[in-house]
Write a protein that holds these residues in place. Structure first.
Motif, PDB file in Angstrom:
ATOM      1  N   LEU A 624     -36.382 -35.925   3.618  1.00 15.82           N
ATOM      2  CA  LEU A 624     -35.766 -36.786   2.684  1.00 15.82           C
ATOM      3  C   LEU A 624     -35.307 -38.160   3.077  1.00 15.82           C
ATOM      4  O   LEU A 624     -35.317 -39.142   2.606  1.00 15.82           O
ATOM      5  N   GLY A 625     -34.757 -38.127   4.427  1.00 22.08           N
ATOM      6  CA  GLY A 625     -34.439 -39.383   5.107  1.00 22.08           C
ATOM      7  C   GLY A 625     -35.586 -40.578   5.221  1.00 22.08           C
ATOM      8  O   GLY A 625     -35.336 -41.814   4.698  1.00 22.08           O
ATOM      9  N   ILE A 626     -36.809 -40.210   5.402  1.00 18.76           N
ATOM     10  CA  ILE A 626     -38.016 -40.780   5.524  1.00 18.76           C
ATOM     11  C   ILE A 626     -38.415 -41.309   4.247  1.00 18.76           C
ATOM     12  O   ILE A 626     -38.775 -42.478   4.005  1.00 18.76           O
ATOM     13  N   ALA A 627     -38.252 -40.656   3.173  1.00 18.02           N
ATOM     14  CA  ALA A 627     -38.711 -40.979   1.789  1.00 18.02           C
ATOM     15  C   ALA A 627     -37.747 -42.000   1.305  1.00 18.02           C
ATOM     16  O   ALA A 627     -38.153 -43.052   0.796  1.00 18.02           O
ATOM     17  N   ALA A 628     -36.212 -41.903   1.775  1.00 13.68           N
ATOM     18  CA  ALA A 628     -35.284 -42.819   1.377  1.00 13.68           C
ATOM     19  C   ALA A 628     -35.612 -44.294   2.248  1.00 13.68           C
ATOM     20  O   ALA A 628     -35.611 -45.378   1.444  1.00 13.68           O
ATOM     21  N   LEU A 629     -36.083 -44.210   3.400  1.00 15.00           N
ATOM     22  CA  LEU A 629     -36.327 -45.230   4.000  1.00 15.00           C
ATOM     23  C   LEU A 629     -37.672 -45.904   3.380  1.00 15.00           C
ATOM     24  O   LEU A 629     -37.870 -47.238   3.566  1.00 15.00           O
ATOM     25  N   ALA A 630     -38.534 -45.064   3.076  1.00 14.94           N
ATOM     26  CA  ALA A 630     -39.912 -45.738   2.616  1.00 14.94           C
ATOM     27  C   ALA A 630     -39.515 -46.144   1.449  1.00 14.94           C
ATOM     28  O   ALA A 630     -40.137 -47.313   1.036  1.00 14.94           O
ATOM     29  N   MET A 631     -38.656 -45.798   0.543  1.00 15.14           N
ATOM     30  CA  MET A 631     -38.202 -46.415  -0.656  1.00 15.14           C
ATOM     31  C   MET A 631     -37.692 -47.939  -0.360  1.00 15.14           C
ATOM     32  O   MET A 631     -37.803 -48.617  -1.225  1.00 15.14           O
ATOM     33  N   ALA A 632     -36.818 -47.827   0.437  1.00 19.82           N
ATOM     34  CA  ALA A 632     -36.015 -49.011   0.932  1.00 19.82           C
ATOM     35  C   ALA A 632     -37.084 -50.132   1.261  1.00 19.82           C
ATOM     36  O   ALA A 632     -36.903 -51.385   1.093  1.00 19.82           O
ATOM     37  N   THR A 633     -37.933 -49.682   2.361  1.00 17.72           N
ATOM     38  CA  THR A 633     -39.112 -50.902   2.857  1.00 17.72           C
ATOM     39  C   THR A 633     -40.017 -51.247   1.888  1.00 17.72           C
ATOM     40  O   THR A 633     -40.420 -52.261   1.768  1.00 17.72           O
ATOM     41  N   GLY A 634     -40.384 -50.229   0.805  1.00 14.24           N
ATOM     42  CA  GLY A 634     -41.237 -50.482  -0.063  1.00 14.24           C
ATOM     43  C   GLY A 634     -40.724 -51.176  -1.313  1.00 14.24           C
ATOM     44  O   GLY A 634     -41.605 -51.693  -2.143  1.00 14.24           O
ATOM     45  N   GLY A 635     -39.763 -50.980  -1.807  1.00 10.78           N
ATOM     46  CA  GLY A 635     -38.906 -51.560  -2.850  1.00 10.78           C
ATOM     47  C   GLY A 635     -39.278 -50.748  -4.097  1.00 10.78           C
ATOM     48  O   GLY A 635     -39.586 -51.425  -5.192  1.00 10.78           O
ATOM     49  N   TRP A 636     -39.088 -49.458  -4.041  1.00 11.60           N
ATOM     50  CA  TRP A 636     -39.660 -48.533  -5.190  1.00 11.60           C
ATOM     51  C   TRP A 636     -38.658 -47.414  -5.112  1.00 11.60           C
ATOM     52  O   TRP A 636     -38.702 -46.630  -4.048  1.00 11.60           O
ATOM     53  N   ILE A 637     -38.088 -47.044  -6.248  1.00 12.90           N
ATOM     54  CA  ILE A 637     -37.520 -45.856  -6.457  1.00 12.90           C
ATOM     55  C   ILE A 637     -38.238 -44.898  -7.010  1.00 12.90           C
ATOM     56  O   ILE A 637     -38.559 -45.208  -8.087  1.00 12.90           O
ATOM     57  N   PHE A 638     -38.833 -43.671  -6.650  1.00 15.27           N
ATOM     58  CA  PHE A 638     -39.507 -42.786  -7.131  1.00 15.27           C
ATOM     59  C   PHE A 638     -38.925 -42.255  -8.411  1.00 15.27           C
ATOM     60  O   PHE A 638     -37.939 -42.018  -8.507  1.00 15.27           O
ATOM     61  N   GLY A 639     -39.749 -42.269  -9.586  1.00 14.88           N
ATOM     62  CA  GLY A 639     -39.425 -41.845 -10.669  1.00 14.88           C
ATOM     63  C   GLY A 639     -38.274 -42.798 -11.466  1.00 14.88           C
ATOM     64  O   GLY A 639     -38.091 -42.499 -12.750  1.00 14.88           O
ATOM     65  N   VAL A 640     -38.194 -43.979 -10.992  1.00 13.87           N
ATOM     66  CA  VAL A 640     -37.289 -45.092 -11.590  1.00 13.87           C
ATOM     67  C   VAL A 640     -37.997 -46.226 -11.885  1.00 13.87           C
ATOM     68  O   VAL A 640     -38.595 -46.866 -12.883  1.00 13.87           O
ATOM     69  N   GLY A 641     -38.399 -46.939 -10.730  1.00  9.24           N
ATOM     70  CA  GLY A 641     -39.256 -48.218 -10.817  1.00  9.24           C
ATOM     71  C   GLY A 641     -38.984 -49.018  -9.586  1.00  9.24           C
ATOM     72  O   GLY A 641     -38.318 -48.533  -8.545  1.00  9.24           O
ATOM     73  N   GLU A 642     -39.119 -50.374  -9.824  1.00 15.48           N
ATOM     74  CA  GLU A 642     -39.137 -51.220  -8.667  1.00 15.48           C
ATOM     75  C   GLU A 642     -37.478 -51.576  -8.482  1.00 15.48           C
ATOM     76  O   GLU A 642     -36.804 -51.753  -9.360  1.00 15.48           O
ATOM     77  N   ALA A 643     -37.176 -51.427  -6.962  1.00 16.93           N
ATOM     78  CA  ALA A 643     -35.806 -51.498  -6.905  1.00 16.93           C
ATOM     79  C   ALA A 643     -35.619 -53.050  -6.312  1.00 16.93           C
ATOM     80  O   ALA A 643     -36.208 -53.737  -5.626  1.00 16.93           O
ATOM     81  N   ARG A 644     -34.364 -53.391  -6.826  1.00 18.18           N
ATOM     82  CA  ARG A 644     -33.658 -54.557  -6.314  1.00 18.18           C
ATOM     83  C   ARG A 644     -32.925 -54.625  -5.133  1.00 18.18           C
ATOM     84  O   ARG A 644     -32.732 -53.261  -4.608  1.00 18.18           O
ATOM     85  N   PRO A 645     -32.806 -55.671  -4.550  1.00 21.05           N
ATOM     86  CA  PRO A 645     -31.961 -55.540  -3.058  1.00 21.05           C
ATOM     87  C   PRO A 645     -30.823 -54.716  -3.009  1.00 21.05           C
ATOM     88  O   PRO A 645     -30.622 -53.896  -2.066  1.00 21.05           O
ATOM     89  N   PRO A 646     -30.036 -54.546  -4.057  1.00 22.58           N
ATOM     90  CA  PRO A 646     -28.852 -53.725  -4.074  1.00 22.58           C
ATOM     91  C   PRO A 646     -29.190 -52.043  -3.784  1.00 22.58           C
ATOM     92  O   PRO A 646     -28.646 -51.322  -3.007  1.00 22.58           O
ATOM     93  N   ALA A 647     -30.384 -51.687  -4.680  1.00 28.04           N
ATOM     94  CA  ALA A 647     -30.627 -50.530  -4.665  1.00 28.04           C
ATOM     95  C   ALA A 647     -31.326 -50.251  -3.273  1.00 28.04           C
ATOM     96  O   ALA A 647     -31.260 -49.125  -2.785  1.00 28.04           O
ATOM     97  N   ARG A 648     -32.020 -51.057  -3.025  1.00 32.30           N
ATOM     98  CA  ARG A 648     -32.658 -50.757  -1.510  1.00 32.30           C
ATOM     99  C   ARG A 648     -31.890 -50.872  -0.467  1.00 32.30           C
ATOM    100  O   ARG A 648     -32.210 -49.928   0.639  1.00 32.30           O
ATOM    101  N   ILE A 649     -30.639 -51.440  -0.330  1.00 31.69           N
ATOM    102  CA  ILE A 649     -29.920 -51.440   0.639  1.00 31.69           C
ATOM    103  C   ILE A 649     -29.189 -49.978   0.589  1.00 31.69           C
ATOM    104  O   ILE A 649     -29.028 -49.158   1.472  1.00 31.69           O
ATOM    105  N   MET A 650     -28.818 -49.349  -0.694  1.00 28.53           N
ATOM    106  CA  MET A 650     -28.226 -48.165  -0.856  1.00 28.53           C
ATOM    107  C   MET A 650     -29.450 -47.088  -0.304  1.00 28.53           C
ATOM    108  O   MET A 650     -28.793 -46.205   0.465  1.00 28.53           O
ATOM    109  N   ALA A 651     -30.746 -47.089  -0.740  1.00 29.78           N
ATOM    110  CA  ALA A 651     -31.733 -46.397  -0.090  1.00 29.78           C
ATOM    111  C   ALA A 651     -31.847 -46.612   1.481  1.00 29.78           C
ATOM    112  O   ALA A 651     -32.050 -45.244   2.035  1.00 29.78           O
ATOM    113  N   GLY A 652     -31.675 -47.556   1.859  1.00 28.53           N
ATOM    114  CA  GLY A 652     -31.762 -47.506   3.306  1.00 28.53           C
ATOM    115  C   GLY A 652     -30.653 -46.909   3.955  1.00 28.53           C
ATOM    116  O   GLY A 652     -30.856 -46.141   5.095  1.00 28.53           O
ATOM    117  N   LEU A 653     -29.246 -47.035   3.609  1.00 31.86           N
ATOM    118  CA  LEU A 653     -28.424 -46.352   4.096  1.00 31.86           C
ATOM    119  C   LEU A 653     -28.519 -45.172   4.013  1.00 31.86           C
ATOM    120  O   LEU A 653     -28.108 -44.097   4.876  1.00 31.86           O
TER     121      LEU A 653
END
Length: 706
Positions: A624-653
Motif C-alpha cells: 500500500l505504501g508503494i502504491a501511495a508513492l507511485a501515485m505521488a510520483t506519477g501524479g494520479w490518484i487511482f479511482g479519482v483522477g490527476e493529482a495536484r501538488p497538495p494531493a501528491r504531497i499527501m500521497a507521498g507522506l
C-alpha cells in the motif's frame, strides 16, 4: 511461436552490467578463444563433481590463470593503434601483438604459485608457495606485483577507469596510512609493499577471496545456463508470452514491457542486457501506444534492472551475500522474493498511472508488427512452456537439499536436452548426423559463450579483492563504521533516530558509490565499509546484507551513470539523461523498500523471516505504501483522477509513513491517502482534448481503463 523480431543477445549488443563492449572476434582468434572458453567450462563443471584435491584456493589460482588471458584477447585496450590487429588476424578488430603478450604474461604469473619447479629463489610448487605466506621471496613479490597490474588493466578494459582508480586509492591507503596523524581514527601502522602483495597474492582475502570464489563456483555456471537458454529460444518465448497475455488495452504496451523484463530477468541476472533485449521487441509496441522515447526507455530500464533482483538467477552480488553470511543460495532467493514482487508492483502501478494520465492508446499487434497474428497465450504455453521447467528444477532441487552449483548444472542439462528434443521434432526431415552435429555445436557454443560472458565479472571480482584485502589488513571498515554512527549520534541520542539517520547516510553513500563502479564492486565495498555501521546498531546480518545489495543495484538507474538507462536509450533513440530520470521515477517507490528491512524488526518479514501471518500483513502494508508513492510520483490518484501538488504531497507522506509498518502507521497512512483523494476530487479540472497523434498530458476524467 510468432515470427517476431529475434532478441539480441548480450554478446551481440556488447552490453552487460559489469562490462564495456567486447571485441567481435573472427578467424582463428575466435576459434582459439572459443576453445579456451570451452576448456574452462569443462574445468568449472569438473570442479562441481570432482573438486581438485589441493583445495579451493588452488582451483581459484588455476581459474584466474585461465580466464585473465582471455580478457586481454576479448577486450580492447582503448589505446588507439595498439588495438589494431591488421595483418595478424583475419579482422582488424582482433587482438594486437600487445594483447597476445599480455595474455601470455598473465598466464605465466597467475600459474606461478602452482608451478612445480624452482624459479630463481622462488617457485617450488603450491605447498612451498603457501609456506612462504607472510615472508614472500623477492620473486614472489615481483610476480604478485605483475598480477596486480594485469588485474587492474583487465578491470580497466572491461569497466573503465573508475574501479581501478578506487582500487589504487585503497592500495595507497594501505601503504601510506602509517603517515596519517595517529589521532585520526582511520590511521594505521602502515603496510610495506611486500605485505600488500602478500595480502593480495598469498591469502584468502585478496585476488583469491570470496568475490572470485563466487565467480568461479557460481557465476560461471549460471552464465552457462543463460547461454543454454539463449540457444533454446527461451528469451523470445518469454517476450512472446508477455505480448500474448496483454492483447489489447490502454496499458497493454507498458504491461508487456514490464512482464517481459520480469520473465527474461529470471534467467538473465543482467539489468542492461535485459533492458536492451526486451526493448528490441517491445519498443515498437510502446511507440505505437504513444510512449515518448525517454518514457519508453525509462520503462524498459526499470523493468530490466529488476533482473538483478529476480530469482532464481539474481545478480552476482547475491551469490556473495550467500558466501559472506554462510547461508544457502536458496535462502537468499527466499529473502529476495517479496522485495522483487514489490519492485515490479511499483513499476506496474506507474505504468497504469501513465496509461490513464497520458491517454496511452490501446494497441493490438497485427500483421504489420510481427508478420502474423500473435499466437494466443495458452497455445504458447502448451507448445513452449517447457522453458519454465529448468527454472522450476533449480528451485525444486535446492528445496530437496541439493547445492546451488549442482542444481544449476542439472537444470542446464535439462534445458539443453529439451531444446535439442524440440528442434529434433521441428526438423524431422534432417538426418540423424545433422542433428548430432547440431547437438555438439550447440553444447560447445553454450559452454564457451557462457564463460566468455563471465569474463568481465572475473575482472571486477579479482579487482575487488584488493579492496577487501586492504580493508581487512588495516581495519578501515570498523573505523569508517564508527565515523558513520558518530555522525548519526550527533543528530540525536534517541536510538531510533540514530538508526534512521545511519540508514539515510548509508543509503546515500551506497548510491554515490554505485554511480562510479559496477554493482558487484559496489556491494563488496559497501559490505566491508558501510554494513558494519548497521550491524553495530543491532540490525541483523540478513537485513543488512539485503539493504546493501538493493542500494548497490540502485546505481543501475541513478543518473549520471545509469547503464541500463543508457542501453534502453540506445534502443529507443532517446536522450540518455532524460531517460535516466524517467527510469528513476519508475523505480524509486520500490527502492525505498530496503529501508523497511533495517528500520524495524517487523520489516525483516519482507525477507520471509517470521510467522506467515506477519509476513503477509507486513507485505500488504508496504505494498500500500508503494502504491501511495507511485501515485505521488506519477501524479494520479487511482479511482479519482490527476493529482495536484497538495494531493501528491499527501500521497507521498502516506507512502513514507507506511514504510514503517505498524497498526498506527497503517491508520495514519490510510487517512493521508483519503485526504489525497478528497483534495484530488475538490481540485479536479476538466481534461483538455487529447491530440490525435500523441498521448495527451492531461487527466482522464473518468479514471477508467479498458
Amino acid at each position: 511461436m510468432s515470427a517476431r523480431h529475434d532478441l539480441a543477445t548480450p554478446a551481440e549488443l556488447g552490453v552487460d552490467d559489469e562490462e564495456r563492449p567486447a571485441r567481435i572476434l573472427s578467424g582463428w582468434a575466435e576459434r582459439f578463444v572459443a576453445i579456451c572458453g570451452f576448456g574452462i567450462a569443462i574445468l568449472v563443471l569438473w570442479q562441481v563433481f570432482r573438486p581438485l584435491p589441493q583445495g579451493s584456493q588452488y582451483y581459484l589460482v588455476v581459474f584466474l590463470a585461465a580466464t585473465l588471458p582471455l580478457i586481454f584477447l576479448s577486450y580492447r585496450s582503448g589505446w588507439g593503434r595498439l588495438d589494431r590487429g591488421r595483418g595478424l588476424l583475419d579482422r582488424d578488430d582482433g587482438p594486437a601483438v600487445l594483447d597476445w603478450v599480455l595474455a601470455a604474461v598473465a598466464l605465466a604469473v597467475c600459474l606461478y604459485p602452482v608451478l612445480p619447479f624452482t624459479i630463481g629463489s622462488g617457485g617450488g610448487g603450491y605447498d612451498a608457495f603457501l609456506d612462504r605466506q607472510g615472508l614472500l621471496d623477492p620473486v614472489d613479490i615481483a610476480m604478485g606485483a605483475v598480477v596486480l597490474a594485469l588485474v587492474l588493466e583487465a578491470c580497466r578494459r572491461t569497466t573503465g577507469w573508475v574501479l581501478p582508480v578506487v582500487c589504487g586509492l585503497f592500495l595507497a591507503y594501505g601503504y601510506y596510512g602509517g603517515f596519517l596523524p595517529q589521532d585520526w581514527s582511520i590511521a594505521h601502522a602502515g603496510l610495506d609493499f611486500a605485505q600488500i602483495v602478500d595480502a593480495l597474492y598469498n591469502s584468502g582475502s585478496g585476488f583469491y577471496g570470496t568475490p572470485l570464489d563466487v565467480t568461479a563456483s557460481y557465476i560461471a555456471l549460471f552464465t552457462i545456463y543463460g547461454a543454454v537458454l539463449e540457444f533454446s529460444g527461451a528469451a523470445r518465448f518469454f517476450v512472446d508470452l508477455s505480448v500474448a497475455l496483454f492483447r489489447r488495452s490502454h496499458s497493454a504496451a507498458g504491461r508487456t514491457a514490464v512482464s517481459s523484463g520480469f520473465l527474461l530477468g529470471t534467467v538473465s541476472g543482467s539489468g542492461t542486457a535485459t533492458a536492451v533485449s526486451t526493448g528490441a521487441v517491445t519498443w515498437p509496441i510502446l511507440r505505437r501506444a504513444g510512449y515518448r522515447p525517454e518514457q519508453a526507455g525509462g520503462v524498459l530500464a526499470a523493468a530490466g534492472v529488476g533482473a538483478i533482483l529476480s530469482p532464481p538467477t539474481l545478480g552476482v552480488a547475491a551469490f556473495i551475500v550467500a558466501e559472506y553470511l554462510e547461508v544457502s543460495y536458496l535462502t537468499v532467493l527466499l529473502w529476495a522474493s517479496i522485495p522483487t514482487l514489490l519492485y515490479y508492483l511499483g513499476i506496474l502501478l506507474a505504468v497504469e498511472i501513465d496509461a490513464r494520465r497520458f491517454h496511452s492508446r490501446a494497441v493490438a499487434l497485427g500483421p504489420d508488427e510481427v508478420g502474423e497474428e500473435p499466437t494466443p497465450a495458452w497455445k504458447l504455453l502448451a507448445r513452449f512452456g517447457y522453458h519454465f521447467l529448468s527454472l522450476i528444477a533449480i528451485v525444486v532441487l535446492m528445496l530437496l537439499g541439493m547445492g546451488a552449483t549442482r542444481a544449476v548444472v542439472y537444470a542446464t542439462a535439462l534445458a539443453f536436452v529439451l531444446a535439442v528434443a524440440d528442434r529434433a521434432v521441428r526438423q524431422r526431415d534432417s538426418s540423424s548426423g545433422d542433428r548430432l552435429r547440431e547437438f555438439a555445436a550447440g553444447a560447445f557454443t553454450a559452454l564457451s559463450h557462457g564463460i566468455r560472458q563471465a569474463l568481465p565479472v572475473v575482472a571486477v571480482c579479482a579487482a575487488a579483492g584488493t579492496i577487501t584485502a586492504m580493508t581487512t589488513k588495516t581495519g578501515l571498515g570498523a573505523q569508517l563504521a564508527a565515523v558513520l554512527v558518530r555522525a548519526a549520534e550527533a543528530v540525536s541520542d534517541n536510538a531510533t533516530v540514530v538508526l534512521a539517520c545511519t540508514i539515510v547516510l548509508a543509503a546515500v553513500a551506497l548510491a554515490l558509490l554505485g554511480l562510479a563502479i559496477p554493482v558487484t564492486a559496489s556491494f563488496v565495498i559497501g559490505w566491508v565499509i558501510i554494513a558494519p555501521a548497521l550491524l553495530t546498531l543491532g540490525v541483523s546480518g540478513p537485513a543488512t546484507a539485503m539493504f546493501v545489495f538493493y542500494y548497490s543495484v540502485l546505481s543501475e538507474v541513478t543518473p549520471p551513470t545509469a547503464l541500463a538507462a543508457v542501453g534502453a536509450a540506445a534502443v529507443t533513440g532517446a536522450k540518455p539523461v532524460p531517460t535516466m530520470w524517467q527510469t528513476l521515477r519508475y523505480a524509486l517507490p520500490a527502492f525505498l523498500v530496503p529501508v523497511v528491512f533495517v528500520l524495524t524488526d517487523t520489516g525483516e518479514r519482507l525477507l520471509g523471516r517470521g510467522p506467515i501471518p506477519g509476513i503477509v500483513a507486513t507485505a500488504a502494508v508496504v505494498a500500500l505504501g508503494i502504491a501511495a508513492l507511485a501515485m505521488a510520483t506519477g501524479g494520479w490518484i487511482f479511482g479519482v483522477g490527476e493529482a495536484r501538488p497538495p494531493a501528491r504531497i499527501m500521497a507521498g507522506l502516506a507512502g513514507l509513513v507506511l514504510l514503517y509498518p505498524s497498526p498506527v502507521t497503517l491508520g495514519l497512512g490510510a487517512a493521508l491517502l483519503a485526504v489525497a483523494a478528497v483534495l484530488t476530487r475538490v481540485l479536479r479540472t476538466e481534461p483538455a482534448p487529447a491530440q490525435a497523434d500523441s498521448p495527451a498530458r492531461v487527466a482522464d476524467s473518468t479514471g477508467g481503463m479498458s
